[in-house]
Design an enzyme around this catalytic site. Structure first.
Site, short mmCIF file in Angstrom:
data_model
loop_
_atom_site.label_atom_id
_atom_site.label_comp_id
_atom_site.label_asym_id
_atom_site.label_seq_id
_atom_site.Cartn_x
_atom_site.Cartn_y
_atom_site.Cartn_z
NE ARG A 235 -1.83 -2.13 2.77
CZ ARG A 235 -1.96 -3.40 2.41
NH1 ARG A 235 -3.00 -3.77 1.73
NH2 ARG A 235 -1.07 -4.31 2.77
CB THR A 236 3.51 2.51 2.24
OG1 THR A 236 2.77 2.14 3.40
CG2 THR A 236 4.19 3.85 2.48
CE LYS B 162 27.62 -3.60 -7.54
NZ LYS B 162 27.83 -2.57 -8.58
NE ARG C 133 7.40 0.90 4.67
CZ ARG C 133 6.17 0.39 4.73
NH1 ARG C 133 5.97 -0.87 4.39
NH2 ARG C 133 5.16 1.12 5.13
CG HIS D 288 4.05 4.36 8.65
ND1 HIS D 288 4.10 5.15 7.51
CD2 HIS D 288 3.63 3.14 8.23
CE1 HIS D 288 3.75 4.41 6.46
NE2 HIS D 288 3.46 3.19 6.88
C1 NCD Z 1 2.14 -0.88 8.22
C2 NCD Z 1 3.65 -0.69 8.29
O1 NCD Z 1 4.37 -0.99 7.34
O2 NCD Z 1 4.06 -0.21 9.34
N1 NCD Z 1 1.65 -1.07 6.93
C3 NCD Z 1 1.40 0.01 6.13
O3 NCD Z 1 2.23 0.86 5.93
N2 NCD Z 1 0.16 0.13 5.62
C4 NCD Z 1 1.62 -1.89 9.18
C5 NCD Z 1 2.13 -3.28 9.16
O4 NCD Z 1 2.99 -3.67 8.36
O5 NCD Z 1 1.65 -4.06 9.98
#
Ligand code: NCD
Length: 321
Positions: free
Chosen positions: A66-67, A95, A116, A144
């Protein structure tokens, strides 16, 4: 001139977003307001060109559906383009290249970087390495913030307010970064937070202390049925298996909570059930068809919210400009 400076201080233009604490209440509300206006463009009903000529780098060093895809969708919907790292194994990190060098280089290829990373603090480091804005899309168990923005958008869309609600945060409150960000914002807007988790996954002391210091209305209710009866919002989270240093610690809690028709029997009619997703058994599929289920709407709102944020952050100037 003075007004100009004040407006600039308020604006998100050219700024990093590492923690939800980087945004004032007014700034959060302004992103949510503009996200609401972005909904038709996010649905593809109205073309937008706000990011034409802009490149946004997606640097994802941890799994994401999703993100990453909602960020990419947001960029495309606004007429911009993306450079994407979806698999760190396919880059020079393999590397031995440092995160600092990778980000520094990316900041010369793109106008903003969405990162991320599995390590808490990685986004702060990246923000130092980059002369372009860095948006934290999740750093280990840290923060987040963009998830929080879309969580708030979902709550506000249903209730018309972010104040005075009772929000139950359920599940892995120890390792879950979504709740670490969201709790702070809920406290800022004056909603009550009820923490419900297995004993070993309680919200860490440092977060509880900080929230109390912030004046949060905060309490713990380990009894899931009691918590659900009181809730306006039930925010369910997945047990963050990948963060457990010890597999047996994970095995001891897996499956310890699950929302289904029977859990929701005593719930208020207006209760909404949210989840950042992916779910891994915490919400039974039978909940999807109830009026309580808000998690798919929540997943959609990721697009207009991230459009609004990218729009606010991206401009012609360099960082801080
Ligand atoms: C979350 C995350 O990556 O922190 N997912 C997301 O970004 N929608 C929650 C999760 O992975 O449980």
């Amino acid at each position: 001139m003075a007004e100009d400076l004040a407006a600039r201080r308020m604006s998100l233009h050219g700024r990093d977003l590492v923690s939800i604490r980087d945004l004032s209440r007014e700034e959060i509300v302004s992103v949510l307001d503009s996200a609401r206006k972005m909904v038709p463009a996010a649905e593809g009903a109205r073309p937008a060109t706000d990011l034409q000529g802009k490149i946004v780098a997606m640097a994802f060093f941890e799994p994401s559906t999703r993100t990453r895809l909602s960020f990419e969708s947001a960029v495309h919907r606004l007429g911009g383009s993306c450079l994407t790292i979806a698999d760190a194994g396919a880059t020079s990190i393999r590397k031995g290249e440092s995160l600092y060098d990778t980000i520094r280089m990316l900041s010369s290829y793109a106008d903003a970087i969405v990162l991320r990373h599995p390590h808490e603090g990685a986004a702060r480091l990246a923000a130092r390495a980059s002369d372009r804005p860095v948006i934290n899309a999740g750093d280990g168990s840290g923060q987040h913030p963009t998830q929080t923005l879309l969580d708030l958008a979902t709550i506000r869309e249903r209730f018309g307010t972010l104040a005075g609600l009772r929000v139950v945060l359920l599940g892995d409150l120890k390792y879950g970064r979504t709740v670490h960000s969201l709790a702070y914002a809920l406290a800022e807007f004056g909603s009550e937070i009820i923490l419900s988790s297995p004993d070993t996954l309680r919200l860490p002391e440092e977060h509880r202390e900080e929230l109390k210091h912030q004046g949060a209305k905060l309490r713990e209710e380990p009894d899931l049925y009691k918590a659900v009866r009181e809730a306006d919002v039930l925010y369910v989270t997945r047990i963050q298996k990948e963060r457990f240093p010890d597999e047996s610690e994970y095995r001891a809690v897996v499956g310890s909570y699950r929302i289904d028709g029977s859990t929701l029997r005593g719930a208020k009619p207006q209760l909404i059930v949210m989840h950042p997703l992916p779910r891994a058994g915490e919400i039974a599929p039978e909940v999807d068809a109830t009026p309580h289920a808000a998690y798919f709407r929540q997943a959609f709102l990721a697009v207009p919210v991230r459009m609004a944020l990218l729009n606010a952050v991206l401009g012609s100037a360099r960082k801080g400009g």
